[in-house]
Write an enzyme that holds these catalytic residues in place. Structure first.
Site, mmCIF file in Angstrom:
data_model
loop_
_atom_site.group_PDB
_atom_site.id
_atom_site.type_symbol
_atom_site.label_atom_id
_atom_site.label_comp_id
_atom_site.label_asym_id
_atom_site.label_seq_id
_atom_site.Cartn_x
_atom_site.Cartn_y
_atom_site.Cartn_z
ATOM 1 N N ARG A 6 0.849 -1.189 0.000
ATOM 2 C CA ARG A 6 0.000 0.000 0.000
ATOM 3 C C ARG A 6 0.889 1.246 0.000
ATOM 4 O O ARG A 6 1.795 1.365 0.833
ATOM 5 C CB ARG A 6 -0.901 -0.024 1.239
ATOM 6 C CG ARG A 6 -2.040 0.969 1.193
ATOM 7 C CD ARG A 6 -2.964 0.778 2.373
ATOM 8 N NE ARG A 6 -3.754 -0.430 2.250
ATOM 9 C CZ ARG A 6 -4.872 -0.530 1.539
ATOM 10 N NH1 ARG A 6 -5.329 0.499 0.883
ATOM 11 N NH2 ARG A 6 -5.538 -1.665 1.490
ATOM 12 N N THR A 56 -0.961 7.718 -1.030
ATOM 13 C CA THR A 56 -2.224 7.561 -1.780
ATOM 14 C C THR A 56 -3.074 6.416 -1.243
ATOM 15 O O THR A 56 -4.269 6.348 -1.514
ATOM 16 C CB THR A 56 -1.925 7.272 -3.264
ATOM 17 O OG1 THR A 56 -1.256 6.007 -3.334
ATOM 18 C CG2 THR A 56 -1.061 8.349 -3.887
ATOM 19 N N ASP A 70 0.720 -10.852 12.632
ATOM 20 C CA ASP A 70 1.319 -10.558 11.324
ATOM 21 C C ASP A 70 1.976 -11.830 10.781
ATOM 22 O O ASP A 70 2.967 -12.313 11.333
ATOM 23 C CB ASP A 70 2.350 -9.435 11.481
ATOM 24 C CG ASP A 70 2.882 -9.000 10.128
ATOM 25 O OD1 ASP A 70 3.457 -9.856 9.411
ATOM 26 O OD2 ASP A 70 2.731 -7.828 9.777
ATOM 27 N N ASP A 76 5.747 -11.613 9.894
ATOM 28 C CA ASP A 76 6.613 -11.577 11.084
ATOM 29 C C ASP A 76 6.675 -12.935 11.759
ATOM 30 O O ASP A 76 7.730 -13.367 12.215
ATOM 31 C CB ASP A 76 6.088 -10.542 12.094
ATOM 32 C CG ASP A 76 6.296 -9.122 11.605
ATOM 33 O OD1 ASP A 76 6.926 -8.942 10.548
ATOM 34 O OD2 ASP A 76 5.800 -8.198 12.274
HETATM 35 N N1 URA Z 1 -1.875 -9.448 7.420
HETATM 36 C C1 URA Z 1 -1.411 -10.180 8.455
HETATM 37 O O1 URA Z 1 -0.294 -10.689 8.401
HETATM 38 N N2 URA Z 1 -2.207 -10.351 9.524
HETATM 39 C C2 URA Z 1 -3.435 -9.819 9.627
HETATM 40 O O2 URA Z 1 -4.116 -10.033 10.615
HETATM 41 C C3 URA Z 1 -3.903 -9.050 8.527
HETATM 42 C C4 URA Z 1 -3.107 -8.872 7.442
#
Ligand code: URA
Length: 212
Positions: free
Chosen positions: A103, A107, A202, A205
């Site tokens: 993203r 913008t 995430d 991660d």
């Molecule tokens: N991307 C991720 O890694 N985790 C989420 O909860 C949403 C998007």
């Protein structure tokens, strides 16, 4: 868009361990790998095959082999990379392309920052790998990109999805033929930071062990 959510106790077990914040990266990667193979088994039911005659040690018989052009597997960078091995284990002869989408900070549009794909995907079956379907923005742009190159059938494999992302995706690909979505589980919602709830955090991660 056709949606299939896997309904299998082994899948639910693996998703539960994946969600656990105490699950370390090596085990997380292993679970993603196993889940993808299970997802891929379902998602490739539509894979194209062509007839082939084989000679067994006993006789000649008719069978099938995967048709050409070979299917293309496209992990969306970065987290989709964690799904690649589980997919190619099931279809070792698949071709692999890469798409990086992010993203734009100002913008907020989704921009393609990396792309390594055949120029012409006319008539190709494409399997897109992205573990988390959150807002749907990345997947919508990826599907549009692949369709513009001529991809004929696009199957997305995600581990978790939020209803908001599924709705956005379904609207984003409205009118497009041959778009399928396979999920290990559908979650409750997105939070204010666009994380899936309950989710798993995430995915990038957790796969690669980075704090940010
Ligand atoms: N991307 C991720 O890694 N985790 C989420 O909860 C949403 C998007």
């Amino acid at each position: 868009m056709r949606v299939k959510i896997l309904d299998h106790p082994l899948v639910s077990h693996k998703v539960t361990v994946l969600r656990d914040r105490e699950t370390p990266s090596p085990q997380f990667r292993q679970l993603v790998d196993e889940l993808v193979t299970l997802l891929a088994y379902e998602a490739t039911r539509n894979i194209r095959v062509e007839p082939k005659t084989v000679r067994t040690p006993v006789t000649e018989t008719e069978g099938v082999v995967m048709a050409r052009p070979r299917p293309l597997v496209v992990p969306i960078l970065r987290a989709g990379l964690g799904m690649l091995e589980g997919m190619t284990r099931l279809i070792p002869t698949a071709e692999v392309g890469f798409l990086g989408m992010a993203r734009h900070e100002e913008t907020l549009d989704i921009v393609t920052y990396a792309e390594r794909l055949p120029d012409d995907l006319t008539g190709r079956q494409v399997y897109v790998l992205d573990p988390m379907l959150a807002t749907g923005g990345t997947l919508i742009e990826s599907i549009k990109f692949l369709r513009e190159r001529g991809a004929d059938h696009i199957t997305c494999l995600c581990i978790l999805a939020a209803p908001e992302g599924m709705k956005a995706l379904s609207e984003g690909v409205e009118g497009m033929k041959n778009v399928d979505l396979f999920l290990a589980a559908q979650d409750e919602r997105l939070n204010e930071k666009a994380y899936i709830v309950p989710g798993l955090g995430d995915a990038g991660d957790r796969l690669y062990g980075l704090a940010d």
